[in-house]
Design a protein around this motif. Structure first.
Motif, PDB file in Angstrom:
ATOM      1  N   GLY A  36     102.189 115.395  16.611  1.00  0.00           N
ATOM      2  CA  GLY A  36     103.139 115.496  18.017  1.00  0.00           C
ATOM      3  C   GLY A  36     102.424 116.058  19.205  1.00  0.00           C
ATOM      4  O   GLY A  36     103.553 116.626  20.333  1.00  0.00           O
ATOM      5  N   LYS A  37     101.812 116.664  19.605  1.00  0.00           N
ATOM      6  CA  LYS A  37     101.290 117.709  20.642  1.00  0.00           C
ATOM      7  C   LYS A  37     101.191 117.080  22.146  1.00  0.00           C
ATOM      8  O   LYS A  37     101.631 117.523  22.468  1.00  0.00           O
ATOM      9  CB  LYS A  37     100.384 118.877  19.662  1.00  0.00           C
ATOM     10  CG  LYS A  37     100.563 119.651  19.207  1.00  0.00           C
ATOM     11  CD  LYS A  37      99.581 121.255  19.263  1.00  0.00           C
ATOM     12  CE  LYS A  37     100.681 122.233  18.206  1.00  0.00           C
ATOM     13  NZ  LYS A  37      99.154 123.446  17.969  1.00  0.00           N
TER      14      LYS A  37
ATOM     15  N   VAL B 123      99.622 122.225  25.099  1.00  0.00           N
ATOM     16  CA  VAL B 123      99.096 122.605  24.035  1.00  0.00           C
ATOM     17  C   VAL B 123      98.486 121.604  23.169  1.00  0.00           C
ATOM     18  O   VAL B 123      97.738 122.015  21.615  1.00  0.00           O
ATOM     19  CB  VAL B 123     100.335 122.781  23.053  1.00  0.00           C
ATOM     20  CG1 VAL B 123     101.034 123.783  23.822  1.00  0.00           C
ATOM     21  CG2 VAL B 123     101.641 121.435  23.023  1.00  0.00           C
ATOM     22  N   SER B 124      97.768 120.447  23.636  1.00  0.00           N
ATOM     23  CA  SER B 124      97.192 119.647  22.229  1.00  0.00           C
ATOM     24  C   SER B 124      96.004 119.906  22.467  1.00  0.00           C
ATOM     25  O   SER B 124      95.102 119.610  21.255  1.00  0.00           O
ATOM     26  CB  SER B 124      96.831 118.271  22.621  1.00  0.00           C
ATOM     27  OG  SER B 124      96.646 117.891  23.843  1.00  0.00           O
TER      28      SER B 124
ATOM     29  N   ALA C 233      85.645 114.441  18.019  1.00  0.00           N
ATOM     30  CA  ALA C 233      86.468 113.173  19.218  1.00  0.00           C
ATOM     31  C   ALA C 233      87.810 113.887  19.429  1.00  0.00           C
ATOM     32  O   ALA C 233      87.538 112.923  20.243  1.00  0.00           O
ATOM     33  CB  ALA C 233      86.000 112.237  18.442  1.00  0.00           C
ATOM     34  N   GLU C 234      87.979 114.310  18.040  1.00  0.00           N
ATOM     35  CA  GLU C 234      89.555 114.694  18.700  1.00  0.00           C
ATOM     36  C   GLU C 234      89.467 115.672  20.053  1.00  0.00           C
ATOM     37  O   GLU C 234      90.243 115.100  20.574  1.00  0.00           O
ATOM     38  CB  GLU C 234      90.779 115.255  17.728  1.00  0.00           C
ATOM     39  CG  GLU C 234      90.533 113.687  16.439  1.00  0.00           C
ATOM     40  CD  GLU C 234      89.031 113.881  15.546  1.00  0.00           C
ATOM     41  OE1 GLU C 234      89.203 113.558  14.325  1.00  0.00           O
ATOM     42  OE2 GLU C 234      87.930 114.371  15.992  1.00  0.00           O
TER      43      GLU C 234
ATOM     44  N   ASN D 240      90.427 115.061  27.463  1.00  0.00           N
ATOM     45  CA  ASN D 240      90.465 114.489  28.912  1.00  0.00           C
ATOM     46  C   ASN D 240      92.529 114.376  28.540  1.00  0.00           C
ATOM     47  O   ASN D 240      92.519 114.111  30.138  1.00  0.00           O
ATOM     48  CB  ASN D 240      90.553 113.342  28.210  1.00  0.00           C
ATOM     49  CG  ASN D 240      90.653 112.192  29.376  1.00  0.00           C
ATOM     50  OD1 ASN D 240      91.101 110.491  29.094  1.00  0.00           O
ATOM     51  ND2 ASN D 240      90.174 112.526  30.433  1.00  0.00           N
ATOM     52  N   ASP D 241      93.251 114.409  27.655  1.00  0.00           N
ATOM     53  CA  ASP D 241      94.319 114.073  28.102  1.00  0.00           C
ATOM     54  C   ASP D 241      94.857 114.814  28.888  1.00  0.00           C
ATOM     55  O   ASP D 241      95.996 115.494  29.550  1.00  0.00           O
ATOM     56  CB  ASP D 241      95.288 114.012  26.618  1.00  0.00           C
ATOM     57  CG  ASP D 241      96.636 114.007  26.845  1.00  0.00           C
ATOM     58  OD1 ASP D 241      97.128 112.902  27.341  1.00  0.00           O
ATOM     59  OD2 ASP D 241      97.939 114.765  26.791  1.00  0.00           O
TER      60      ASP D 241
END
Length: 460
Positions: free
Chosen positions: A197-198, A226-227, A240-241, A247-248
């Motif tokens: 959900g972040k 926070v992601s 990878a995550e 980038n997000d």
């Protein structure tokens, strides 16, 4: 009644602390946007896999530091509070993402802020206190340790539930966000979704920050993303995550750059992009409480302690609490070498070295530990007391922070760009304590009695 008196006294003390700063000449036509990308370690800046064109462009047109030293413990709430106070956790009072209460022998978590208001745990003025006291407008979007801060004109707190989000968010701001179609009703749902959900939360928080910039034009706005931290915890650094999340988050920074331009504030705005700490990937968990149990200092039924003489509480680093005051010194002499000899322990920080790390000793603050352990790369501390294994394996790579700031993997990021900032400057190493006094200087106010300094070499 006693709690009310203490809060009133604390509020009065804070007002007195910032009132003399009214004499400064606040820059009412200047704006600073402080964005913390939680967990963005310094080593990502030169990593070609980390796609962050907006942040790199800001650095190219401004300044950056190769490394920014974090505070002990290198976790979110202490370091975000240092970023806005300019002092170390031992002074500002937020000494962890939670505390271990010696009296009740229970952990009290600050995440996601279910208990305390800002004035109850932050003991010194913040840069937003000083700016607000000088007549400037301030805003904070889920900035840690800022719940119910009276010196934020527009704010939503770093909390988990819709109830607290609505209770402590600025009512007019929440109404405006609803009218603008920003999905604030999703706050609790996305918080409960954990890591997954972040990114949605960051998108929502970014939309709220954009609205504040374009509608209210605050002199100081703070946004916490926070992601990146969430993805690194789940799968390790440089996964990878993690690269996706970087980038997000860069896209969210771009959103705020665009909002500033749309608001007509580009020539009067400085962007400060930071992180709170670095990250380590681990596959092994050190279990000090199991060792203490084997030494007869803890009794437990399964993973539930029933009696504790000494307890290890993980803040990334292991905070060791001696709960038998009468025998404290002899217990420390017994346990320290045994804990230091555990596999994966890299550094043992005793009280004589606390001042070097900006930590407070337990004689001045009962929440402070008696001893601190930091792990090596590849290891992390667990609170587990069940079983007999001193080292446990994870099911796959995980990520963590909280380690000693002496570990270079804990170094954070720093970029400043825009109004009042030179172009093309690259600093080697700064401290996170330097951020607040530098922001204050940009806003024409002054932070007094800080541990850091104004980064005059980056200012025009």
């Amino acid at each position: 009644m006693k709690r009310a008196f203490l809060l009133s006294f604390s509020s009065l003390a804070m007002m007195l602390a910032v009132k003399p700063l009214h004499a400064a000449a606040p820059a009412t036509d200047q704006h600073v946007i402080l964005i913390s990308v939680d967990g963005l370690a310094h080593y990502y800046f030169d990593d070609p896999k980390a796609k962050m064109p907006t942040i790199r462009k800001l650095a190219a047109h401004g300044v950056r530091a190769k490394r920014m030293k974090s505070s002990l413990p290198t976790v979110t709430w202490p370091n975000h509070t240092t970023l806005v106070t300019g002092v170390q956790p031992g002074k500002h009072g937020v000494i962890g993402n939670g505390i271990f209460d010696r009296a009740t022998q229970q952990a009290v978590n600050y995440l996601p802020d279910p208990v305390f208001d800002k004035d109850e745990i932050v003991k010194v003025p913040t840069v937003y206190d000083v700016a607000h006291a000088s007549g400037l407008k301030t805003a904070g979007v889920i900035w840690p340790a800022s719940r119910n801060a009276k010196s934020l004109d527009w704010t939503v707190p770093d909390v988990g539930t819709n109830e607290l989000f609505l209770k402590y968010g600025t009512p007019s701001l929440l109404e405006e966000c609803k009218a603008a179609g920003i999905p604030i009703e999703k706050q609790e749902e996305w918080c409960k979704a954990g890591t997954l959900g972040k990114p949605q939360r960051d998108y929502m928080y970014s939309q709220m920050a954009q609205h504040i910039i374009k509608t209210h034009k605050p002199n100081l706005l703070m946004l916490h993303l926070v992601s990146v931290d969430g993805m690194e915890h789940a799968s390790g650094s440089k996964s990878a995550e993690a690269y996706w999340a970087i980038n997000d988050s860069d896209n969210r920074v771009r959103d705020l750059v665009d909002a500033v331009e749309e608001a007509g504030l580009k020539d009067k705005t400085t962007f400060v992009i930071t992180s709170d700490h670095g990250f380590i990937t681990y596959t092994k968990m050190i279990q000090p409480n199991v060792l203490l149990k084997q030494m007869g200092l803890i009794k437990a039924f399964g993973n539930k302690p029933s009696q504790r003489t000494v307890w290890s509480y993980s803040q990334g680093a292991a905070f060791i609490y001696v709960l038998d005051d009468a025998n404290r010194q002899s217990l420390l002499e017994t346990i320290t070498p045994k804990l230091a000899a555990m596999e994966g322990v890299e550094e043992v920080i005793t009280e004589k070295d606390y001042a070097k790390y900006g930590m407070i000793t337990r004689d001045k603050d009962s929440r402070a530990p008696d001893l601190i352990l930091s792990a090596k790369d590849g290891y992390y501390f667990s609170d587990n007391v069940g079983g007999e294994e001193l080292i446990a394996q994870t099911e796959g790579p995980k990520g963590a922070h909280g380690y000693s700031p002496a570990n270079p993997l804990m170094d954070a990021s720093f970029v400043a760009s825009g109004a009042g900032v030179k172009q093309g400057v690259v600093l080697d190493t700064i401290g996170n304590v330097d951020v607040a006094p530098t922001i204050a200087k940009l806003l024409g106010v002054e932070m007094k009695d800080v541990d850091g300094r104004v980064l005059t070499e980056i200012l025009k």
